[in-house]
Design an enzyme around this catalytic site. Structure first.
Site, short mmCIF file in Angstrom:
data_model
loop_
_atom_site.label_atom_id
_atom_site.label_comp_id
_atom_site.label_asym_id
_atom_site.label_seq_id
_atom_site.Cartn_x
_atom_site.Cartn_y
_atom_site.Cartn_z
N ARG A 36 0.82 -1.21 0.00
CA ARG A 36 0.00 0.00 0.00
C ARG A 36 0.86 1.28 0.00
O ARG A 36 0.43 2.30 -0.54
CB ARG A 36 -0.94 0.01 1.20
CG ARG A 36 -2.18 -0.82 0.96
CD ARG A 36 -3.11 -0.76 2.14
NE ARG A 36 -4.41 -1.32 1.79
CZ ARG A 36 -5.31 -1.70 2.69
NH1 ARG A 36 -5.05 -1.60 3.97
NH2 ARG A 36 -6.47 -2.18 2.30
N LYS A 197 -17.99 -14.90 4.52
CA LYS A 197 -19.19 -14.23 5.03
C LYS A 197 -20.24 -13.97 3.95
O LYS A 197 -20.09 -13.06 3.13
CB LYS A 197 -18.80 -12.90 5.67
CG LYS A 197 -17.82 -13.08 6.80
CD LYS A 197 -17.21 -11.76 7.19
CE LYS A 197 -15.77 -11.93 7.61
NZ LYS A 197 -14.85 -11.06 6.90
N GLY A 351 -8.26 -7.66 -0.15
CA GLY A 351 -8.49 -8.59 0.95
C GLY A 351 -7.70 -9.87 0.85
O GLY A 351 -6.53 -9.89 0.47
N GLY A 374 -12.62 -4.01 1.48
CA GLY A 374 -13.98 -3.50 1.72
C GLY A 374 -14.39 -2.47 0.68
O GLY A 374 -15.53 -2.47 0.21
N1 LIG Z 1 -14.90 -23.60 3.33
C1 LIG Z 1 -14.56 -22.69 4.23
N2 LIG Z 1 -14.88 -22.84 5.52
C2 LIG Z 1 -14.52 -21.92 6.43
N3 LIG Z 1 -13.84 -20.80 6.15
C3 LIG Z 1 -13.48 -20.61 4.88
C4 LIG Z 1 -13.82 -21.52 3.86
N4 LIG Z 1 -13.34 -21.05 2.70
C5 LIG Z 1 -12.72 -19.90 2.97
N5 LIG Z 1 -12.79 -19.61 4.28
C6 LIG Z 1 -12.18 -18.47 4.97
O1 LIG Z 1 -12.71 -17.26 4.50
C7 LIG Z 1 -11.83 -16.24 4.93
C8 LIG Z 1 -11.94 -15.05 4.01
O2 LIG Z 1 -13.29 -14.64 3.97
P1 LIG Z 1 -13.72 -13.18 3.60
O3 LIG Z 1 -13.30 -12.25 4.69
O4 LIG Z 1 -15.16 -13.24 3.26
O5 LIG Z 1 -12.86 -12.91 2.28
P2 LIG Z 1 -12.08 -11.60 1.78
O6 LIG Z 1 -11.18 -11.14 2.90
O7 LIG Z 1 -11.31 -12.02 0.59
O8 LIG Z 1 -13.16 -10.62 1.47
C9 LIG Z 1 -10.46 -16.84 4.94
O9 LIG Z 1 -9.88 -16.64 6.20
C10 LIG Z 1 -10.72 -18.34 4.68
O10 LIG Z 1 -9.98 -19.18 5.54
O1 LIG Z 2 -7.53 -2.25 5.36
C1 LIG Z 2 -8.58 -1.70 5.05
O2 LIG Z 2 -9.71 -2.39 4.75
P1 LIG Z 2 -9.69 -3.77 3.86
O3 LIG Z 2 -8.93 -4.81 4.66
O4 LIG Z 2 -11.15 -4.12 3.71
O5 LIG Z 2 -9.03 -3.43 2.56
C2 LIG Z 2 -8.68 -0.20 4.93
O6 LIG Z 2 -7.50 0.43 5.35
C3 LIG Z 2 -9.89 0.30 5.73
O7 LIG Z 2 -9.71 -0.02 7.09
P2 LIG Z 2 -10.99 -0.16 8.03
O8 LIG Z 2 -11.78 -1.37 7.56
O9 LIG Z 2 -10.45 -0.32 9.44
O10 LIG Z 2 -11.80 1.12 7.88
#
Ligand SMILES: Nc1ncnc2c1ncn2[C@@H]1O[C@H](COP(=O)(O)OP(=O)(O)O)[C@@H](O)[C@H]1O
Ligand SMILES: O=C(OP(=O)(O)O)[C@H](O)COP(=O)(O)O
Length: 394
Positions: A36, A197, A351, A374
């Site tokens: 970043r 999620k 992410g 996000g």
């Molecule tokens: N089948 C599964 N069961 C439980 N957790 C899972 C599964 N597949 C993926 N995950 C978990 O989902 C997490 C990411 O989810 P999420 O936060 O929705 O994605 P992102 O950060 O890419 O938006 C990872 O930590 C991964 O381990």
């Molecule tokens: O790391 C961030 O979010 P992201 O992990 O969803 O890309 C951004 O810096 C925003 O941070 P925040 O979700 O604490 O507002």
């Protein structure tokens, strides 16, 4: 983009308050991933070359309006100094008299980094007083913090009402790439949605159904869809109250002629651990006391073929629990297919997917890796990002 950018204003000799997203991973006081910071360099270097006094502001972590020593930006300033080859002055506060005094010392082309803006409760509340205090430090506002553009905070939104406000190059690029993908996509256009999620991704799935040719579902959220088809999913992740919605998405896909791809097989385990017993089963044969933690080999092949035939792919969310090697194969296969798809424009939506392509050493094979998780999700949902809306129109 219909917003002004740094190219549209004269910054020579001016104090520029530049909001960046330096919310980087740190361990023992050292920056462990500077992606970043590097992503913001084009804007910072341009402002320096134009003779601006560059005042950088960022958040780090979620200190909730209080000073948290481990969340100071000192290590970030050090890393930035190395990358710029020039000393970056770091202040211990983000506004006030001491900060003003430090800014008064700046010459054209100098760079100063303010303290973590989230040490102040007014930041996340978008307090107009704090926004004004930030604005008093500068003549111009530049927002290059795409990763925080979905937040309406004092340094991302409020301040823009007090100064000429324009986008930086990173912000411009993110909005253009994601915007083009959604408004005028090359086809076939495929979206891959995974992760854990369902409730966070429902809006994206819904919006994408109006735009894509192929929608691929994987990761933990897939099992809610499997359940919606009437299959047993054992102990796999389930969001019970979203089953009906999952059903309606599958129906909507059919109505719209969108090809809806779900796992046909899955890797199940008898425990949520890297050493668990595991086996591959068809998607309608998940044993009651096992849980699905990755897509299976037939699904990997199926998804690979769809990816290779696409002209544009957006990917958000891993296909399995890729942090554990035992369940990383599905995510790796998708990353590899994207890397192999030479005529395909590949966009990684920040992410965990961005972390995964880094982990597999395939990051340089992707066309665009968003710096916002996000933020890119909300953008793909079709929501307006407050940090962008607040900037001056062209
Ligand atoms: N089948 C599964 N069961 C439980 N957790 C899972 C599964 N597949 C993926 N995950 C978990 O989902 C997490 C990411 O989810 P999420 O936060 O929705 O994605 P992102 O950060 O890419 O938006 C990872 O930590 C991964 O381990
Ligand atoms: O790391 C961030 O979010 P992201 O992990 O969803 O890309 C951004 O810096 C925003 O941070 P925040 O979700 O604490 O507002």
């Amino acid at each position: 983009m219909n917003k002004k950018t740094v190219r549209d204003i004269d910054v020579k000799g001016k104090r520029v308050f530049c909001r960046v997203d330096f919310n980087v991973p740190m361990q023992n006081g050292v920056v462990t991933d500077d992606t970043r910071i590097r992503a913001a360099l084009p804007t910072i270097q341009y402002l320096m070359e134009q003779g601006a006094k560059v005042i950088l502001a960022s958040h780090l972590g979620r200190p909730k309006g209080k000073v948290v020593e481990e969340m100071r930006l000192n290590a970030v300033a050090e890393r930035l100094s190395e990358l710029l080859g020039k000393r970056v002055v770091k202040t211990d506060e983000a506004y006030g008299d001491a900060v003003k005094a430090a800014i008064a010392e700046m010459n054209e082309g100098d760079v100063l980094l303010l303290e973590n803006v989230r040490f102040y409760p007014g930041e996340e509340k978008n307090d107009p007083e704090l926004a004004k205090a930030f604005a008093e430090l500068a003549d111009v506002y530049v927002n290059d913090a795409f990763g925080a553009a979905h937040r309406a905070h004092a340094s991302t939104e409020g301040i823009a009402h007090h100064l000429p406000a324009v986008a930086g190059f990173l912000m411009e690029k993110e909005i253009e790439v994601l915007g083009k993908a959604l408004s005028n996509p090359d086809r076939p256009f495929t979206a891959i949605i995974g992760g854990a999620k369902v409730k966070d991704k429902i809006g994206v799935i819904e919006n994408l159904l109006d735009k894509v040719d192929n929608l691929i579902i994987g990761g933990g959220l897939a099992y809610t869809f499997v359940k919606a088809l009437g299959h047993e999913i054992g102990k796999s992740l389930l969001e019970e109250d979203k089953i009906e919605l999952a059903k309606s998405f599958m129906e909507k896909a059919k109505e719209k002629g969108v090809n809806f791809y779900m796992p046909v097989d899955t890797v199940v385990a008898d425990d949520f651990s890297n050493d668990a017993n595991k086996k591959v089963v068809n998607i309608d044969e998940i044993p009651s006391d096992w849980e699905g933690l990755d897509i299976g080999p037939k699904t990997r092949e199926l998804y690979r073929n769809v990816i290779l035939k696409s002209k544009l792919v957006i990917w958000n969310g891993p296909m399995g629990v890729f942090e554990m090697d035992a369940f990383a194969e599905g995510t790796k296969a998708v990353a590899q297919a994207l890397a192999d798809a030479k005529d395909t424009y590949t966009v990684i939506g920040g992410g965990d997917s961005a972390a995964a392509v880094e982990k597999f050493g395939l990051a340089d094979k992707m066309d665009h890796i968003s710096t916002g998780g996000g933020a890119s999700l909300e953008f793909m949902e079709g929501k307006q990002l407050p940090g962008v809306v607040a900037l001056n129109d062209k």
